[in-house]
Design an enzyme around this catalytic site. Structure first.
Site, PDB file in Angstrom:
ATOM      1  N   ARG A  11     -50.661  12.953  11.759  1.00 21.34           N
ATOM      2  CA  ARG A  11     -51.104  11.562  11.972  1.00 21.34           C
ATOM      3  C   ARG A  11     -51.699  11.123  10.589  1.00 21.34           C
ATOM      4  NH1 ARG A  11     -48.775   8.686  14.913  1.00 21.34           N
ATOM      5  NH2 ARG A  11     -50.270   7.519  14.606  1.00 21.34           N
ATOM      6  N   ASP A  33     -44.963  20.136   4.242  1.00 25.70           N
ATOM      7  CA  ASP A  33     -45.362  20.290   5.788  1.00 25.70           C
ATOM      8  C   ASP A  33     -44.619  21.545   5.955  1.00 25.70           C
ATOM      9  OD1 ASP A  33     -46.754  18.506   8.038  1.00 25.70           O
ATOM     10  OD2 ASP A  33     -45.543  19.966   9.063  1.00 25.70           O
ATOM     11  N   CYS A 150     -63.743  10.964  10.653  1.00 25.87           N
ATOM     12  CA  CYS A 150     -64.080   9.688  11.199  1.00 25.87           C
ATOM     13  C   CYS A 150     -65.307   9.373  11.772  1.00 25.87           C
ATOM     14  CB  CYS A 150     -62.930   9.288  11.879  1.00 25.87           C
ATOM     15  SG  CYS A 150     -62.724  10.514  13.233  1.00 25.87           S
ATOM     16  N   THR A 179     -56.095  13.892  20.361  1.00 23.81           N
ATOM     17  CA  THR A 179     -55.779  14.410  19.059  1.00 23.81           C
ATOM     18  C   THR A 179     -54.984  15.486  19.253  1.00 23.81           C
ATOM     19  OG1 THR A 179     -57.273  15.703  18.075  1.00 23.81           O
ATOM     20  CG2 THR A 179     -57.749  13.404  17.800  1.00 23.81           C
ATOM     21  N   ARG A 230     -63.181  13.189  24.675  1.00 22.31           N
ATOM     22  CA  ARG A 230     -61.838  12.931  24.493  1.00 22.31           C
ATOM     23  C   ARG A 230     -61.301  12.151  25.772  1.00 22.31           C
ATOM     24  NH1 ARG A 230     -60.385  15.392  19.666  1.00 22.31           N
ATOM     25  NH2 ARG A 230     -62.531  15.130  18.566  1.00 22.31           N
TER      26      ARG A 230
HETATM   27  N1  NAD Z   1     -56.319  12.350  13.872  1.00 24.15           N
HETATM   28  C1  NAD Z   1     -57.533  11.838  13.721  1.00 24.15           C
HETATM   29  O1  NAD Z   1     -57.946  10.940  14.253  1.00 24.15           O
HETATM   30  C2  NAD Z   1     -58.320  12.189  12.348  1.00 24.15           C
HETATM   31  C3  NAD Z   1     -59.372  11.536  11.856  1.00 24.15           C
HETATM   32  C4  NAD Z   1     -59.938  11.941  10.780  1.00 24.15           C
HETATM   33  C5  NAD Z   1     -59.818  13.356  10.377  1.00 24.15           C
HETATM   34  N2  NAD Z   1     -58.880  14.021  10.691  1.00 24.15           N
HETATM   35  C6  NAD Z   1     -58.752  15.380  10.208  1.00 24.15           C
HETATM   36  O2  NAD Z   1     -57.386  15.360   9.460  1.00 24.15           O
HETATM   37  C7  NAD Z   1     -56.755  16.539   9.810  1.00 24.15           C
HETATM   38  C8  NAD Z   1     -55.169  16.346  10.227  1.00 24.15           C
HETATM   39  O3  NAD Z   1     -55.394  15.768  11.381  1.00 24.15           O
HETATM   40  P1  NAD Z   1     -53.975  15.121  12.059  1.00 24.15           P
HETATM   41  O4  NAD Z   1     -54.684  14.581  13.371  1.00 24.15           O
HETATM   42  O5  NAD Z   1     -53.349  14.427  11.181  1.00 24.15           O
HETATM   43  O6  NAD Z   1     -53.476  16.334  12.573  1.00 24.15           O
HETATM   44  P2  NAD Z   1     -51.841  16.569  12.820  1.00 24.15           P
HETATM   45  O7  NAD Z   1     -52.002  17.860  13.647  1.00 24.15           O
HETATM   46  O8  NAD Z   1     -51.158  15.334  13.438  1.00 24.15           O
HETATM   47  O9  NAD Z   1     -51.144  16.961  11.344  1.00 24.15           O
HETATM   48  C9  NAD Z   1     -51.273  18.256  10.780  1.00 24.15           C
HETATM   49  C10 NAD Z   1     -49.951  18.481   9.995  1.00 24.15           C
HETATM   50  O10 NAD Z   1     -50.208  19.602   9.153  1.00 24.15           O
HETATM   51  C11 NAD Z   1     -48.980  20.317   9.355  1.00 24.15           C
HETATM   52  N3  NAD Z   1     -49.249  21.633   8.882  1.00 24.15           N
HETATM   53  C12 NAD Z   1     -49.906  22.894   9.597  1.00 24.15           C
HETATM   54  N4  NAD Z   1     -50.160  23.819   8.616  1.00 24.15           N
HETATM   55  C13 NAD Z   1     -49.709  23.419   7.455  1.00 24.15           C
HETATM   56  C14 NAD Z   1     -49.520  24.203   6.191  1.00 24.15           C
HETATM   57  N5  NAD Z   1     -49.790  25.757   6.312  1.00 24.15           N
HETATM   58  N6  NAD Z   1     -48.959  23.671   5.311  1.00 24.15           N
HETATM   59  C15 NAD Z   1     -48.605  22.324   5.211  1.00 24.15           C
HETATM   60  N7  NAD Z   1     -48.529  21.556   6.583  1.00 24.15           N
HETATM   61  C16 NAD Z   1     -49.100  22.215   7.676  1.00 24.15           C
HETATM   62  C17 NAD Z   1     -48.587  20.215  10.783  1.00 24.15           C
HETATM   63  O11 NAD Z   1     -47.213  20.752  10.767  1.00 24.15           O
HETATM   64  C18 NAD Z   1     -48.833  18.725  11.017  1.00 24.15           C
HETATM   65  O12 NAD Z   1     -47.962  18.094  10.588  1.00 24.15           O
HETATM   66  C19 NAD Z   1     -57.710  17.546  10.565  1.00 24.15           C
HETATM   67  O13 NAD Z   1     -58.365  18.202   9.778  1.00 24.15           O
HETATM   68  C20 NAD Z   1     -58.564  16.253  11.151  1.00 24.15           C
HETATM   69  O14 NAD Z   1     -59.572  16.929  11.771  1.00 24.15           O
HETATM   70  C21 NAD Z   1     -58.183  13.526  11.939  1.00 24.15           C
END
Ligand code: NAD
Length: 327
Positions: A11, A33, A150, A179, A230
């Site tokens: 995301r 990824d 966030c 999430t 959530r």
């Molecule tokens: N979604 C939110 O609202 C939000 C907001 C702020 C911060 N975050 C933080 O951002 C980070 C990602 O969140 P997200 O919601 O985008 O998660 P997500 O699950 O949507 O995305 C994670 C991505 O990383 C990939 N991935 C996993 N292992 C990997 C590796 N070894 N190498 C490369 N890619 C790999 C997965 O395939 C996936 O596409 C988390 O730490 C989360 O806490 C998320």
């Protein structure tokens, strides 16, 4: 030109891709990824929250071509094997959620990147820089930095501003869209409740917000408690703060404090509104928090304050702001 790579195209990673691809001063050189890049190109084009990409995005062998720009697409689980040196990557945006400790993020440096910006709070030995609060302490020496999460970006400013009156204690509940760190249908999970069907229930989860707030606001150590609930929506969050202040106040005084901050030194970071919002209205909002003045209530020294934020769009805005300071 700053050369950027994104690790983890979920995301947050994909939203950053969409926003950075045409940004002045930025060259998006590669994404990585564990998933196939044709799948990533598809998800970049069609987004269930923000809609279809307004430009063009196509998959090519080993690349994603967006708006005519060729971005190398890698599929490597081990960050030390990523070609950051050859690609002369200045900053890796670490968005996989899997390398948020210093040891984890350092693997990108070993692979040849100059710097790493996490997309979350990270371990306590990584400098925590909340944009609009303490980003000015960033020096050129720091190679791994965290922008907070966030929820931290929303809460830090609110507590700092209210502590001008004096905070005795604060209880915070962040009502947050589900999430990927929850399950869509019931499944085993270390945090049992995160394993329950995300779109079917109101689900309280454990968070580390209190720890990051205590790092940023040491004067409030021992005075903060937090939980996140959530809720079955795919985007948006509503932070609900209940505070005991050192002295009595009024709804007017609290709202004036935030309306003034939003119009002046916090312009672009805090928004103040008296519109009757619901969470959907916050989609695409770039602020770290939107104070809902209609929901402020005060009983003596007991204050309830409500703030909205887009957990994806608002947060990536702050990451991009911080990136601009990492030259
Ligand atoms: N979604 C939110 O609202 C939000 C907001 C702020 C911060 N975050 C933080 O951002 C980070 C990602 O969140 P997200 O919601 O985008 O998660 P997500 O699950 O949507 O995305 C994670 C991505 O990383 C990939 N991935 C996993 N292992 C990997 C590796 N070894 N190498 C490369 N890619 C790999 C997965 O395939 C996936 O596409 C988390 O730490 C989360 O806490 C998320």
């Amino acid at each position: 030109m700053m050369r950027i790579a994104i690790n983890g195209m979920g995301r947050i990673g994909r939203l950053l891709f969409r926003r950075l691809i045409d940004m002045d001063g930025i060259e998006l050189v590669a994404v990585n990824d564990i998933m196939d890049s044709d799948n990533l190109a598809y998800l970049l084009k069609y987004d269930s929250i923000y809609g279809t990409f307004t430009g063009t995005v196509v998959h090519a062998p080993g690349a994603i071509v967006a708006n005519g720009k060729n971005v190398k697409a890698l599929q490597q689980k081990d960050p030390t094997l990523l070609p950051w040196k050859d690609l002369r990557v200045d900053v890796v945006l670490e968005c996989s959620g899997s390398f948020s400790s210093r040891e984890g993020a350092e693997q990108h440096l070993k692979a040849g990147a100059r710097k790493v910006l996490l997309s979350t709070t990270g371990s306590a030995d990584i400098p925590l820089l909340v944009y609009g609060f303490n980003q000015h302490v960033l020096t050129n020496e720091e190679t791994i930095i965290s922008p907070g999460g966030c929820m931290t970006n929303c809460s830090t400013h609110i507590l700092y501003i209210l502590n001008a009156i004096g905070i005795k204690s604060v209880q915070c509940n962040i009502l947050h869209s589900y999430t990927s760190r929850q399950e869509l249908v019931d499944a085993p999970h270390k945090q049992f409740r995160r394993g329950r069907a995300a779109a079917e229930a109101i689900i309280p989860v454990e968070i580390d917000l209190q720890q990051s707030l205590e790092r940023l606001l040491p004067a409030l150590k021992g005075k903060i408690a937090s939980v996140s609930t959530r809720v079955p929506v795919a985007n948006g969050a509503m932070a609900d703060f209940t505070l005991q202040l050192e002295q009595e106040t009024t709804r007017q005084e609290i709202n004036k404090l935030f309306a003034t901050a939003a119009a002046n030194e916090y312009k672009g970071i805090i928004e103040y509104t008296e519109d009757p919002l619901v969470s959907l209205d916050i989609k695409g909002n770039t602020h770290s928090c939107v104070i809902d003045g209609t929901l402020t209530s005060v009983v003596g020294n007991h204050v309830k304050l409500i703030a909205w934020f887009d957990n994806e769009y608002g947060f990536t805005t702050r990451m991009i702001d911080l990136l601009g300071k990492m030259a």
